[in-house]
Design a protein around this motif. Sequence first.
Motif, short mmCIF file in Angstrom:
data_model
loop_
_atom_site.label_atom_id
_atom_site.label_comp_id
_atom_site.label_asym_id
_atom_site.label_seq_id
_atom_site.Cartn_x
_atom_site.Cartn_y
_atom_site.Cartn_z
N GLU A 42 -0.03 -12.01 -8.21
CA GLU A 42 1.32 -11.46 -8.34
C GLU A 42 1.67 -10.86 -6.99
OE1 GLU A 42 2.13 -8.66 -11.43
OE2 GLU A 42 1.87 -10.19 -12.99
N ILE A 43 2.84 -11.21 -6.48
CA ILE A 43 3.26 -10.76 -5.15
C ILE A 43 4.41 -9.77 -5.30
CG2 ILE A 43 4.00 -11.52 -2.88
CD1 ILE A 43 3.26 -14.40 -3.79
N ALA A 44 4.29 -8.65 -4.61
CA ALA A 44 5.38 -7.67 -4.54
C ALA A 44 5.62 -7.37 -3.06
CB ALA A 44 5.03 -6.41 -5.29
N CYS A 45 6.88 -7.15 -2.70
CA CYS A 45 7.20 -6.91 -1.29
C CYS A 45 8.34 -5.91 -1.18
CB CYS A 45 7.59 -8.23 -0.63
SG CYS A 45 7.96 -8.06 1.13
N LYS A 46 8.15 -4.92 -0.29
CA LYS A 46 9.21 -3.97 0.06
C LYS A 46 9.55 -4.20 1.52
CE LYS A 46 7.54 -0.38 -3.01
NZ LYS A 46 6.91 0.95 -3.06
N VAL A 47 10.83 -4.23 1.84
CA VAL A 47 11.28 -4.48 3.21
C VAL A 47 11.98 -3.24 3.74
CG1 VAL A 47 12.69 -5.96 4.68
CG2 VAL A 47 11.62 -6.91 2.65
N GLN A 48 11.63 -2.89 4.98
CA GLN A 48 12.25 -1.75 5.67
C GLN A 48 12.59 -2.19 7.08
OE1 GLN A 48 9.23 1.32 5.45
NE2 GLN A 48 10.85 2.79 5.14
N PRO A 49 13.79 -1.91 7.56
CA PRO A 49 14.10 -2.22 8.95
C PRO A 49 13.46 -1.17 9.87
CG PRO A 49 16.02 -1.30 7.87
CD PRO A 49 14.96 -1.43 6.83
N VAL A 50 12.81 -1.63 10.93
CA VAL A 50 12.29 -0.74 11.96
C VAL A 50 13.36 -0.59 13.03
CG1 VAL A 50 10.48 -0.41 13.68
CG2 VAL A 50 9.93 -1.44 11.47
N THR A 51 13.84 -1.73 13.52
CA THR A 51 14.99 -1.80 14.41
C THR A 51 15.88 -2.91 13.88
OG1 THR A 51 14.03 -3.43 15.91
CG2 THR A 51 13.58 -1.11 16.40
N LEU A 55 11.53 -6.10 11.16
CA LEU A 55 11.44 -5.67 9.77
C LEU A 55 9.98 -5.39 9.42
CD1 LEU A 55 13.72 -8.41 8.15
CD2 LEU A 55 14.38 -6.11 8.85
N ARG A 56 9.77 -4.38 8.59
CA ARG A 56 8.43 -4.07 8.09
C ARG A 56 8.35 -4.55 6.64
NH1 ARG A 56 7.82 1.52 8.59
NH2 ARG A 56 6.94 1.17 10.64
N PHE A 57 7.39 -5.44 6.38
CA PHE A 57 7.13 -5.92 5.03
C PHE A 57 5.89 -5.22 4.52
CE2 PHE A 57 9.23 -10.32 4.49
CZ PHE A 57 10.32 -9.95 5.24
N GLN A 58 5.99 -4.56 3.38
CA GLN A 58 4.83 -3.98 2.71
C GLN A 58 4.55 -4.88 1.51
OE1 GLN A 58 6.62 -0.10 2.24
NE2 GLN A 58 5.23 0.76 3.77
N VAL A 59 3.47 -5.65 1.62
CA VAL A 59 3.16 -6.69 0.64
C VAL A 59 1.96 -6.26 -0.20
CG1 VAL A 59 2.51 -9.11 0.35
CG2 VAL A 59 3.99 -8.44 2.24
N THR A 60 2.07 -6.45 -1.50
CA THR A 60 0.98 -6.20 -2.43
C THR A 60 0.63 -7.51 -3.12
OG1 THR A 60 1.79 -3.97 -2.83
CG2 THR A 60 0.20 -4.84 -4.40
N LEU A 61 -0.64 -7.90 -3.03
CA LEU A 61 -1.14 -9.10 -3.68
C LEU A 61 -2.11 -8.67 -4.77
CD1 LEU A 61 -1.92 -11.22 -0.50
CD2 LEU A 61 0.13 -11.31 -1.91
N VAL A 107 -4.54 -6.12 -3.01
CA VAL A 107 -4.66 -6.06 -1.56
C VAL A 107 -3.31 -5.64 -1.01
CG1 VAL A 107 -5.03 -7.42 0.53
CG2 VAL A 107 -6.47 -7.81 -1.46
N GLU A 108 -3.31 -4.62 -0.14
CA GLU A 108 -2.08 -4.12 0.48
C GLU A 108 -2.03 -4.59 1.93
OE1 GLU A 108 0.12 -1.97 -1.11
OE2 GLU A 108 -1.06 -1.85 -2.95
N LEU A 109 -0.91 -5.18 2.33
CA LEU A 109 -0.72 -5.64 3.70
C LEU A 109 0.57 -5.04 4.24
CD1 LEU A 109 -1.41 -9.43 3.09
CD2 LEU A 109 -2.99 -7.81 4.10
N GLU A 110 0.56 -4.74 5.53
CA GLU A 110 1.78 -4.29 6.20
C GLU A 110 2.04 -5.25 7.36
OE1 GLU A 110 3.28 -0.27 8.27
OE2 GLU A 110 2.56 -0.12 6.21
N LEU A 111 3.16 -5.94 7.30
CA LEU A 111 3.49 -6.97 8.28
C LEU A 111 4.72 -6.55 9.08
CD1 LEU A 111 3.33 -10.00 5.81
CD2 LEU A 111 1.43 -8.96 7.03
#
Length: 167
Positions: A42-51, A55-61, A107-111
């Motif tokens: 199951e994939i979840a993603c939160k997006v935040q603009p840095v500039t 973009l910062r993607f916080q992904v949970t797998l 698993v938490e990833l920050e892209l």
Amino acid sequence: MGSLDATVSLLDMQPKEVGQLCHWYRGGDKIQKLVRMLPRLEIACKVQPVTRGILRFQVTLEPVFDWHGRWHGGAEGFWLWVEDGENNRIYHHEYVLMSRRTHPEPVELELTIPAFEPLPPQYFLRVMSVAWVGCEMLLPVSFQHLLLPDRQMPYTDLIDLTDRKSV
């Protein structure tokens, strides 16, 4: 509907119905047990603009399958891609390893992903199993409600330090 989705839909049926569908009337529960072992996340993603351009993607797998040492061994590998469907570009790729020891921990990833003007309506997160053909998950990440920072970044005037006396 993808082939994995169609296969997983067997879990919504009664074992008797699955047995009839597969022409193995007594094996419906066995088939469902094997379908539960297909590696799915199951994939979840939160997006935040840095500039405005980053973009910062916080992904949970999160693994949503039953682990069996015979079929999965000690670890399952997955490739994760962040892609733009409109421009046919891959902006990020990463190899993710799920281990038997940590199953079913997410698993938490920050892209950090580039964003280009004009911003497309969405990017796609694609996760694909390395060993299991057809075990692929896709999550559209919409930018419809994303507020980007202003083009002009506020700046402060530089202070003249030449008049300062050294102590």
